[in-house]
Design an enzyme around this catalytic site. Structure first.
Site, PDB file in Angstrom:
ATOM      1  N   ASN A   7       6.545  -1.425  -7.817  1.00 30.26           N
ATOM      2  CA  ASN A   7       6.570  -0.645  -6.579  1.00 30.26           C
ATOM      3  C   ASN A   7       7.951   0.010  -6.498  1.00 30.26           C
ATOM      4  O   ASN A   7       8.934  -0.640  -6.149  1.00 30.26           O
ATOM      5  CB  ASN A   7       6.327  -1.585  -5.390  1.00 30.26           C
ATOM      6  CG  ASN A   7       6.209  -0.825  -4.089  1.00 30.26           C
ATOM      7  OD1 ASN A   7       6.436   0.379  -4.028  1.00 30.26           O
ATOM      8  ND2 ASN A   7       5.866  -1.536  -3.030  1.00 30.26           N
ATOM      9  N   ARG A  87       2.390   1.301  -8.222  1.00 31.20           N
ATOM     10  CA  ARG A  87       1.862   1.681  -6.907  1.00 31.20           C
ATOM     11  C   ARG A  87       2.269   3.126  -6.626  1.00 31.20           C
ATOM     12  O   ARG A  87       3.440   3.478  -6.784  1.00 31.20           O
ATOM     13  CB  ARG A  87       2.470   0.771  -5.848  1.00 31.20           C
ATOM     14  CG  ARG A  87       2.123   1.192  -4.468  1.00 31.20           C
ATOM     15  CD  ARG A  87       2.883   0.405  -3.451  1.00 31.20           C
ATOM     16  NE  ARG A  87       2.443   0.794  -2.124  1.00 31.20           N
ATOM     17  CZ  ARG A  87       3.238   0.890  -1.080  1.00 31.20           C
ATOM     18  NH1 ARG A  87       4.508   0.615  -1.192  1.00 31.20           N
ATOM     19  NH2 ARG A  87       2.755   1.238   0.081  1.00 31.20           N
ATOM     20  N   HIS A 176      -2.362   1.720   2.675  1.00 38.48           N
ATOM     21  CA  HIS A 176      -2.624   0.284   2.493  1.00 38.48           C
ATOM     22  C   HIS A 176      -3.965   0.027   1.801  1.00 38.48           C
ATOM     23  O   HIS A 176      -4.537  -1.059   1.927  1.00 38.48           O
ATOM     24  CB  HIS A 176      -2.646  -0.484   3.834  1.00 38.48           C
ATOM     25  CG  HIS A 176      -1.333  -0.547   4.538  1.00 38.48           C
ATOM     26  ND1 HIS A 176      -1.237  -0.487   5.899  1.00 38.48           N
ATOM     27  CD2 HIS A 176      -0.072  -0.666   4.081  1.00 38.48           C
ATOM     28  CE1 HIS A 176       0.027  -0.581   6.260  1.00 38.48           C
ATOM     29  NE2 HIS A 176       0.759  -0.670   5.158  1.00 38.48           N
ATOM     30  N   ARG A 235       7.117   2.262  14.048  1.00 36.12           N
ATOM     31  CA  ARG A 235       6.356   3.515  14.202  1.00 36.12           C
ATOM     32  C   ARG A 235       5.501   3.486  15.461  1.00 36.12           C
ATOM     33  O   ARG A 235       4.941   2.438  15.804  1.00 36.12           O
ATOM     34  CB  ARG A 235       5.437   3.728  12.993  1.00 36.12           C
ATOM     35  CG  ARG A 235       6.198   4.072  11.738  1.00 36.12           C
ATOM     36  CD  ARG A 235       5.244   4.218  10.552  1.00 36.12           C
ATOM     37  NE  ARG A 235       5.849   3.624   9.378  1.00 36.12           N
ATOM     38  CZ  ARG A 235       5.178   3.128   8.348  1.00 36.12           C
ATOM     39  NH1 ARG A 235       3.864   3.159   8.320  1.00 36.12           N
ATOM     40  NH2 ARG A 235       5.820   2.599   7.333  1.00 36.12           N
ATOM     41  N   GLU A 378      -1.192  -7.279  -3.053  1.00 32.01           N
ATOM     42  CA  GLU A 378      -1.307  -5.941  -3.632  1.00 32.01           C
ATOM     43  C   GLU A 378      -0.864  -5.923  -5.093  1.00 32.01           C
ATOM     44  O   GLU A 378      -1.436  -5.206  -5.913  1.00 32.01           O
ATOM     45  CB  GLU A 378      -0.459  -4.949  -2.809  1.00 32.01           C
ATOM     46  CG  GLU A 378      -1.083  -4.658  -1.465  1.00 32.01           C
ATOM     47  CD  GLU A 378      -0.096  -4.174  -0.422  1.00 32.01           C
ATOM     48  OE1 GLU A 378       0.761  -4.975   0.009  1.00 32.01           O
ATOM     49  OE2 GLU A 378      -0.168  -3.013  -0.021  1.00 32.01           O
TER      50      GLU A 378
END
Ligand code: ADP
Length: 393
Positions: A7, A87, A176, A235, A378
């Protein structure tokens, strides 16, 4: 067989080296402050190895990582690494599944990189660094958006001038997806069927809720960017865009400043004025801090809003899953959300909810919807995709 999941961010590169025979993580870590000064941290067999070291670019990070894998005797030879999975945040409607990197894929990635200017170019730096360091090892790309490509047009289109979609690709892409896909596959194993109606709540610092029917995404809360949907750590999630002009004018802010406020200074942090971290918010909530209580209730409410919407969209729900940092660890969030859902026949076992560690059913036998906590993975999903693609080659 060993696979590395990567990642890569603009100044960091996280890795997990996974043994695919037993799906265990052999070593993992992070290279940080790339292009600034440089620091790495590698965890292997219960020990952490860390050091400040110059990292001029992502290639430096990859070279040092490979050197350390040998020096720390994590692998005997680099030949043991049979694939590297990367990713990638945005695959647009160009990629609906993971693929092996070749010239065509690189070209397509280049053509869509401006859709995620903070993320995709960094992801690509990671890919190029591995292609240079391990030229004979296949690289794959696994997209955060790919799982959401099954949404129909009525779902992904925005009610704005249609030309914005045609000319600029303005539509919902979601995010996601790798985590929601991992949850979907895990639920399929738990229920021993592919036919189920699932609402997957990935709630970490970023958060998204996804409706899944028979293994496929039908809707998701994030939108054109990960700023949309539920409120998150920093956010705002969905807001009325007409909020922006008066604040911009009053505070003499540009559109970039205000978008930055919505991304970095809103959500739990902005509302509570305490922290973006659920642990800090919970502590203040338990001390009866008024704004912490307001924030916590609003947070649970926004998640409930999406669950309710997707319950109707799916025409019922068999299972709701909580995952990621908050979903896996905050029993208060799960309790408040599930209390909001009592009218749908949701009933949780308070003790199980409080003491839950790892994968666990937290609803009572009477509950009309099964409520699970499932830790997401993930990195494993990226490694599994990589393995499957290499096998097919
Ligand atoms: P991301 O991948 O989006 O950065 P994570 O899924 O790792 O985020 O989630 C990180 C968040 O999880 C933290 O910011 C914090 O709010 C929350 N979190 C982590 N541990 C706990 C805990 N023990 N209790 C409550 N919340 C937690």
């Amino acid at each position: 067989m060993k696979i590395i999941s990567i990642n890569a961010g603009s100044s960091s590169l996280k890795f997990s080296l996974i043994n695919m025979e037993n799906e265990n993580v052999i070593a993992n870590g992070v290279f940080e402050r790339i292009g600034i000064d440089g620091h790495y941290k590698i965890k292997f067999e219960g020990k952490t190895y860390e050091e400040d070291t110059e990292l001029k670019n992502h290639s430096d990070a990859v070279n040092i990582l490979l050197e350390k894998l040998i020096n720390l005797k994590i692998v005997k030879s680099l030949d043991e690494i049979e694939g590297v999975g990367h990713r990638v945040v945005q695959g647009k409607d160009v990629f609906d599944k993971s693929v092996i990197v070749d010239d065509d894929v690189l070209q397509k990635l280049e053509s869509i990189k401006h859709f995620a200017p903070l993320h995709n170019p960094a992801n690509m730096l990671g890919i190029k660094a591995f292609m240079k360091a391990l030229p004979n090892v296949p690289n794959t790309v696994v997209f955060d958006t790919a799982f959401h490509q099954t949404m129909d047009k009525e779902t992904y289109i925005y009610p704005v001038p249609y030309e914005w979609y045609e000319k600029y690709g303005i539509r919902k892409y979601g995010a996601h997806g790798t985590s929601h896909r991992y949850i979907t596959e895990t639920v399929s194993d738990i229920l021993n069927t592919k036919n189920f109606k699932l609402i997957s709540c990935h709630i970490g610092n970023g958060a998204s809720i996804t409706a899944v029917k028979d293994g496929k995404c039908v809707d998701t809360s994030m939108g054109f960017t990960p700023l949309a949907g539920v409120m998150m750590g920093t956010r705002s999630g969905d807001i009325d865009p007409s909020i922006l002009p008066p604040v911009m004018e009053a505070e003499n802010k540009t559109i970039d400043d205000i978008i930055n406020d919505l991304n970095k200074h809103s959500g739990i942090l902005g509302m509570s004025g305490i922290s973006s971290d659920m642990r800090d918010l919970t502590e203040a909530y338990n001390k009866n801090d008024e704004r912490a209580i307001l924030t916590m209730n609003k947070y649970a409410r926004r998640i409930t809003d999406y669950i309710a919407q997707y319950y109707v969209l799916l025409k019922g729900t068999d299972i709701i899953v909580f995952t990621a940092g908050i979903g896996e660890n905050s029993f208060l969030t799960r309790k408040l959300v599930c209390d909001n859902l009592k009218c749908l026949g949701v009933e949780i076992d308070e003790e199980k909810n409080k003491n839950c560690h790892g994968k666990e059913l937290i609803s009572t036998p009477n509950s009309k919807i099964k409520i699970y906590v499932i830790p997401t993975d993930e990195e494993l999903m990226i490694a599994k995709d990589t393995l499957n693609l290499i096998k097919k080659k």
